[in-house]
Design a protein around this motif. Structure first.
Motif, PDB file in Angstrom:
ATOM      1  N   TYR A 197      -8.081   1.791  -2.706  1.00 31.84           N
ATOM      2  CA  TYR A 197      -7.425   2.375  -3.880  1.00 31.84           C
ATOM      3  C   TYR A 197      -8.459   3.089  -4.751  1.00 31.84           C
ATOM      4  CZ  TYR A 197      -3.794  -1.167  -2.833  1.00 31.84           C
ATOM      5  OH  TYR A 197      -2.847  -1.972  -2.240  1.00 31.84           O
ATOM      6  N   LEU A 221      -1.221   6.380  -6.771  1.00 35.32           N
ATOM      7  CA  LEU A 221      -2.669   6.577  -6.769  1.00 35.32           C
ATOM      8  C   LEU A 221      -3.017   8.062  -6.663  1.00 35.32           C
ATOM      9  CD1 LEU A 221      -3.626   3.599  -4.445  1.00 35.32           C
ATOM     10  CD2 LEU A 221      -4.105   3.761  -6.902  1.00 35.32           C
ATOM     11  N   ASP A 228       0.818  -1.211   0.000  1.00 33.70           N
ATOM     12  CA  ASP A 228       0.000   0.000   0.000  1.00 33.70           C
ATOM     13  C   ASP A 228       0.856   1.268   0.000  1.00 33.70           C
ATOM     14  OD1 ASP A 228      -2.193  -1.654   0.004  1.00 33.70           O
ATOM     15  OD2 ASP A 228      -2.816  -1.173   2.047  1.00 33.70           O
TER      16      ASP A 228
END
Length: 156
Positions: A80, A53, A46
């Protein structure tokens, strides 16, 4: 959206060509460190994905004020997708391309020049949180049929 090898780029390019909405491949926006990590066979976490992102959200936000955008992106987790569509969720339509790990593995092994090895596919399936919303299409269907169905559904 979908795992690597599900046909995101193929569908997005075709949809862009038939609608004149600009196409962007999210893979082109990965920082070099992410690409190196994936090439080595190490899945991204992540933290690796956060900046990527955020960059994609800025692109999408800018393009919603223009002609829009078609962005091919894995967007495997709900968190996300929330980040990708932050402040533009009402202008975002998700298209999920789904297929079996066996079919996608065969496709990945047949393609050349992509930095993501098929050995990381299992980690993508393990990470995938299938959305309960959006448009869902089986990748066993031809790209032309998928494109026509998307255009009908979105009236574009």
């Amino acid at each position: 959206m979908g795992v690597s090898g599900s046909g995101k780029s193929t569908i997005a390019k075709l949809l862009s060509e038939t609608t004149n909405i600009p196409y962007f491949d999210a893979d082109d926006f990965h920082p070099e460190a992410n690409v190196i990590k994936m090439k080595s066979g190490t899945p991204l976490n992540d933290n690796d994905r956060l900046g990527w992102l955020q960059t994609l959200n800025k692109l999408a936000s800018k393009k919603t004020n223009e002609k829009g955008a078609i962005i091919a992106c894995s967007a495997l987790k709900e968190s996300y997708r929330l980040l990708l569509s932050k402040n533009i969720s009402d202008k975002t339509t998700w298209v999920f391309l789904e297929g079996s790990i066996e079919l996608i593995t065969k496709r990945m092994q047949a393609r050349e020049g992509h930095f993501m090895p098929s050995t990381l596919l299992k980690s993508q399936f393990n990470t995938l949180e299938v959305p309960e919303y959006g448009l869902h299409y089986s990748i066993s269907t031809s790209p032309d049929i998928i494109i026509n169905n998307i255009k009908k559904k979105l009236q574009i």
